[in-house]
Design a protein around this motif. Structure first.
Motif, PDB file in Angstrom:
ATOM      1  N   ALA A 225       0.816  -1.231   0.000  1.00  0.00           N
ATOM      2  CA  ALA A 225       0.000   0.000   0.000  1.00  0.00           C
ATOM      3  C   ALA A 225       0.844   1.273   0.000  1.00  0.00           C
ATOM      4  O   ALA A 225       0.320   2.374   0.098  1.00  0.00           O
ATOM      5  CB  ALA A 225      -1.003   0.034   1.154  1.00  0.00           C
ATOM      6  N   ARG A 226       2.177   1.144  -0.139  1.00  0.00           N
ATOM      7  CA  ARG A 226       3.014   2.348  -0.128  1.00  0.00           C
ATOM      8  C   ARG A 226       2.667   3.268  -1.300  1.00  0.00           C
ATOM      9  O   ARG A 226       2.695   4.494  -1.184  1.00  0.00           O
ATOM     10  CB  ARG A 226       4.509   1.982  -0.223  1.00  0.00           C
ATOM     11  CG  ARG A 226       5.114   1.295   0.969  1.00  0.00           C
ATOM     12  CD  ARG A 226       4.776   1.881   2.294  1.00  0.00           C
ATOM     13  NE  ARG A 226       4.957   3.320   2.419  1.00  0.00           N
ATOM     14  CZ  ARG A 226       4.635   4.024   3.488  1.00  0.00           C
ATOM     15  NH1 ARG A 226       4.087   3.419   4.532  1.00  0.00           N
ATOM     16  NH2 ARG A 226       4.815   5.319   3.541  1.00  0.00           N
ATOM     17  N   THR A 227       2.341   2.661  -2.450  1.00  0.00           N
ATOM     18  CA  THR A 227       2.004   3.484  -3.622  1.00  0.00           C
ATOM     19  C   THR A 227       0.789   4.348  -3.306  1.00  0.00           C
ATOM     20  O   THR A 227       0.785   5.556  -3.567  1.00  0.00           O
ATOM     21  CB  THR A 227       1.708   2.557  -4.830  1.00  0.00           C
ATOM     22  OG1 THR A 227       2.866   1.763  -5.067  1.00  0.00           O
ATOM     23  CG2 THR A 227       1.357   3.345  -6.069  1.00  0.00           C
ATOM     24  N   MET A 228      -0.236   3.734  -2.734  1.00  0.00           N
ATOM     25  CA  MET A 228      -1.451   4.486  -2.393  1.00  0.00           C
ATOM     26  C   MET A 228      -1.148   5.526  -1.314  1.00  0.00           C
ATOM     27  O   MET A 228      -1.555   6.693  -1.417  1.00  0.00           O
ATOM     28  CB  MET A 228      -2.534   3.520  -1.877  1.00  0.00           C
ATOM     29  CG  MET A 228      -3.120   2.588  -2.925  1.00  0.00           C
ATOM     30  SD  MET A 228      -4.227   3.487  -4.034  1.00  0.00           S
ATOM     31  CE  MET A 228      -4.872   2.188  -5.069  1.00  0.00           C
ATOM     32  N   ILE A 229      -0.420   5.108  -0.267  1.00  0.00           N
ATOM     33  CA  ILE A 229      -0.183   6.004   0.879  1.00  0.00           C
ATOM     34  C   ILE A 229       0.610   7.244   0.440  1.00  0.00           C
ATOM     35  O   ILE A 229       0.273   8.379   0.812  1.00  0.00           O
ATOM     36  CB  ILE A 229       0.542   5.232   2.013  1.00  0.00           C
ATOM     37  CG1 ILE A 229      -0.424   4.196   2.620  1.00  0.00           C
ATOM     38  CG2 ILE A 229       1.054   6.188   3.094  1.00  0.00           C
ATOM     39  CD1 ILE A 229       0.230   3.177   3.544  1.00  0.00           C
ATOM     40  N   GLU A 230       1.652   7.037  -0.368  1.00  0.00           N
ATOM     41  CA  GLU A 230       2.448   8.175  -0.842  1.00  0.00           C
ATOM     42  C   GLU A 230       1.602   9.098  -1.736  1.00  0.00           C
ATOM     43  O   GLU A 230       1.698  10.316  -1.650  1.00  0.00           O
ATOM     44  CB  GLU A 230       3.659   7.681  -1.651  1.00  0.00           C
ATOM     45  CG  GLU A 230       4.742   7.054  -0.825  1.00  0.00           C
ATOM     46  CD  GLU A 230       5.314   8.027   0.210  1.00  0.00           C
ATOM     47  OE1 GLU A 230       5.613   9.175  -0.145  1.00  0.00           O
ATOM     48  OE2 GLU A 230       5.439   7.620   1.393  1.00  0.00           O
ATOM     49  N   THR A 231       0.786   8.490  -2.588  1.00  0.00           N
ATOM     50  CA  THR A 231      -0.050   9.299  -3.489  1.00  0.00           C
ATOM     51  C   THR A 231      -1.039  10.136  -2.677  1.00  0.00           C
ATOM     52  O   THR A 231      -1.251  11.327  -2.959  1.00  0.00           O
ATOM     53  CB  THR A 231      -0.814   8.371  -4.470  1.00  0.00           C
ATOM     54  OG1 THR A 231       0.126   7.529  -5.109  1.00  0.00           O
ATOM     55  CG2 THR A 231      -1.571   9.164  -5.517  1.00  0.00           C
ATOM     56  N   VAL A 244     -10.744   8.044  -2.397  1.00  0.00           N
ATOM     57  CA  VAL A 244     -11.202   6.660  -2.445  1.00  0.00           C
ATOM     58  C   VAL A 244     -10.089   5.890  -3.165  1.00  0.00           C
ATOM     59  O   VAL A 244      -9.596   6.353  -4.190  1.00  0.00           O
ATOM     60  CB  VAL A 244     -12.518   6.532  -3.255  1.00  0.00           C
ATOM     61  CG1 VAL A 244     -12.960   5.073  -3.336  1.00  0.00           C
ATOM     62  CG2 VAL A 244     -13.609   7.416  -2.652  1.00  0.00           C
ATOM     63  N   CYS A 245      -9.675   4.751  -2.610  1.00  0.00           N
ATOM     64  CA  CYS A 245      -8.649   3.925  -3.255  1.00  0.00           C
ATOM     65  C   CYS A 245      -9.322   2.684  -3.817  1.00  0.00           C
ATOM     66  O   CYS A 245      -9.994   1.957  -3.081  1.00  0.00           O
ATOM     67  CB  CYS A 245      -7.590   3.474  -2.248  1.00  0.00           C
ATOM     68  SG  CYS A 245      -6.654   4.836  -1.550  1.00  0.00           S
ATOM     69  N   VAL A 246      -9.135   2.458  -5.104  1.00  0.00           N
ATOM     70  CA  VAL A 246      -9.711   1.267  -5.733  1.00  0.00           C
ATOM     71  C   VAL A 246      -8.578   0.380  -6.236  1.00  0.00           C
ATOM     72  O   VAL A 246      -7.767   0.797  -7.061  1.00  0.00           O
ATOM     73  CB  VAL A 246     -10.630   1.641  -6.918  1.00  0.00           C
ATOM     74  CG1 VAL A 246     -11.226   0.380  -7.541  1.00  0.00           C
ATOM     75  CG2 VAL A 246     -11.739   2.590  -6.468  1.00  0.00           C
ATOM     76  N   PHE A 257      -3.132  -2.863   5.119  1.00  0.00           N
ATOM     77  CA  PHE A 257      -4.503  -2.337   5.186  1.00  0.00           C
ATOM     78  C   PHE A 257      -4.654  -1.362   6.359  1.00  0.00           C
ATOM     79  O   PHE A 257      -5.266  -0.296   6.207  1.00  0.00           O
ATOM     80  CB  PHE A 257      -5.511  -3.484   5.283  1.00  0.00           C
ATOM     81  CG  PHE A 257      -6.936  -3.000   5.355  1.00  0.00           C
ATOM     82  CD1 PHE A 257      -7.462  -2.235   4.323  1.00  0.00           C
ATOM     83  CD2 PHE A 257      -7.734  -3.268   6.458  1.00  0.00           C
ATOM     84  CE1 PHE A 257      -8.768  -1.743   4.386  1.00  0.00           C
ATOM     85  CE2 PHE A 257      -9.032  -2.790   6.530  1.00  0.00           C
ATOM     86  CZ  PHE A 257      -9.544  -2.029   5.490  1.00  0.00           C
ATOM     87  N   GLU A 258      -4.077  -1.718   7.498  1.00  0.00           N
ATOM     88  CA  GLU A 258      -4.166  -0.834   8.670  1.00  0.00           C
ATOM     89  C   GLU A 258      -3.486   0.510   8.355  1.00  0.00           C
ATOM     90  O   GLU A 258      -4.021   1.574   8.664  1.00  0.00           O
ATOM     91  CB  GLU A 258      -3.487  -1.475   9.892  1.00  0.00           C
ATOM     92  CG  GLU A 258      -4.219  -2.670  10.499  1.00  0.00           C
ATOM     93  CD  GLU A 258      -4.229  -3.904   9.594  1.00  0.00           C
ATOM     94  OE1 GLU A 258      -3.276  -4.078   8.798  1.00  0.00           O
ATOM     95  OE2 GLU A 258      -5.209  -4.682   9.650  1.00  0.00           O
ATOM     96  N   GLN A 259      -2.319   0.453   7.737  1.00  0.00           N
ATOM     97  CA  GLN A 259      -1.585   1.686   7.404  1.00  0.00           C
ATOM     98  C   GLN A 259      -2.377   2.541   6.413  1.00  0.00           C
ATOM     99  O   GLN A 259      -2.470   3.759   6.558  1.00  0.00           O
ATOM    100  CB  GLN A 259      -0.207   1.359   6.804  1.00  0.00           C
ATOM    101  CG  GLN A 259       0.738   0.662   7.759  1.00  0.00           C
ATOM    102  CD  GLN A 259       1.016   1.490   9.014  1.00  0.00           C
ATOM    103  OE1 GLN A 259       1.064   2.722   8.977  1.00  0.00           O
ATOM    104  NE2 GLN A 259       1.145   0.807  10.140  1.00  0.00           N
ATOM    105  N   LEU A 260      -2.964   1.881   5.431  1.00  0.00           N
ATOM    106  CA  LEU A 260      -3.730   2.633   4.419  1.00  0.00           C
ATOM    107  C   LEU A 260      -4.993   3.234   5.047  1.00  0.00           C
ATOM    108  O   LEU A 260      -5.362   4.381   4.764  1.00  0.00           O
ATOM    109  CB  LEU A 260      -4.088   1.693   3.250  1.00  0.00           C
ATOM    110  CG  LEU A 260      -4.858   2.288   2.075  1.00  0.00           C
ATOM    111  CD1 LEU A 260      -4.141   3.503   1.492  1.00  0.00           C
ATOM    112  CD2 LEU A 260      -5.055   1.240   0.967  1.00  0.00           C
TER     113      LEU A 260
END
Ligand code: R5P
Length: 303
Positions: A225-231, A244-246, A257-260
């Protein structure tokens, strides 16, 4: 046409039962047991003589699943099955498709070779094709690729009316632009550099045009989930609302999941891998494909 039997590897029962009901196919029964030393025991309880068998097995954490899948598929053939088709909603070992430095194993090609030795046909959803452009470049069996984009577009249209779609890297552009077109939404694509498993740098172009929209990040895989978290961090800095992350395939390695979730984003995935975020059901897409191949002897190899 031969009798068709559906078998589920553990964890794939819900989708497989739904497919059996939609297609009016029979379920086969198999006992898969692990001995105390971790070895796998397989006992196929259904008569498979002459049957065309479909095995449903999503292949996240593939090393644990590969031997049971191999034992099951080979035993089905030994017991007289006419063919074994694998439905792998998530297909593993797609990302290491190059020797980036001397000594590295090109696991995507070796995994494809092994699967191709005991499976007759493969059906999968949005495999992560990068340097390989077609499955036929490294799979020697027919592979049917299904795209979840129409379902994702439908979900966005119904749930996020003010969406601006965001692709985290150039690789995602094709998927994001296709979903954006179908959903009738604008999109932006960022630039990503991965320095390590959990080290991702995202570059954001000028995105000020859409700050009154809800950003919907779309990626094929959410793993660390680093890609999503950084974005998300960059979009927040640019003044955007909670996104919203899909993800098509929600692997959620470790505490991803917890981090995101801590970012405040809403997280949505397709049910190619069982997870509490599953909101987009791909079963119908798979059954439609199987219905088409009911009338064809061979499924054609496609991108
Ligand atoms: C990579 O190119 C993929 O499209 C995804 O962006 C990547 O697999 C996501 O990985 P993670 O969740 O570990 O950042």
């Amino acid at each position: 046409m031969n009798n068709v039997l559906l078998f589920a590897l553990p964890g794939n029962e819900t989708m497989t039962f739904k497919m059996a009901a939609l297609l009016d196919y029979e379920m086969g029964s198999v006992i898969i047991h692990h001995f105390p030393d971790g070895e796998t025991y397989i006992d196929i309880e259904t008569n498979v003589m002459g049957a065309d068998v479909i095995v449903v097995a999503s292949l996240h954490q593939p090393d644990d699943k590969f031997l049971p899948l191999y034992f099951l598929s080979k035993t089905l053939k030994e017991l007289g099955a006419n063919s074994v088709k694998l439905i792998a909603p998530y297909l593993a070992y797609m990302r290491q498709d190059k020797r980036f430095k001397p000594g590295e194993c090109i696991s995507s090609d070796l995994f494809a070779h092994l699967l191709s030795t005991f499976i007759d046909e493969l059906v999968t959803i949005d495999p992560h094709l990068h340097r390989h452009h077609r499955m036929g470049e490294f799979y020697s069996i027919p592979v049917k690729v299904i795209h979840a984009s129409p379902l994702i577009a439908e979900w966005i249209k119904n749930n996020v009316p003010d969406a601006v779609l965001v692709g985290p890297d150039e690789e995602s552009e094709q998927r994001v632009s296709a979903v954006a077109k179908e959903a009738g939404k604008p999109f932006i694509v960022l630039q990503k550099t991965r320095k390590g498993d959990k080290d991702v740098i995202i570059k954001v172009p000028d995105v000020s045009e859409w700050t009154d929209h809800t950003p919907v990040l779309i990626d094929d895989i959410i793993s660390t989930a680093r890609t999503m978290i950084e974005t998300i961090a960059h979009l927040k800095n640019a003044g955007y609302k909670f996104p919203v992350c899909v993800g098509v395939h929600g692997i959620f390695a470790g505490d991803a999941f917890e981090q995101l979730s801590k970012t405040g984003a809403r997280v949505i995935t397709c049910n190619t891998i069982n997870h509490s975020t599953n909101a987009i059901d791909v079963t119908d897409l798979i059954t439609e494909t199987l219905k088409e191949s009911k009338h064809a002897i061979t499924v054609s190899t496609s991108k």
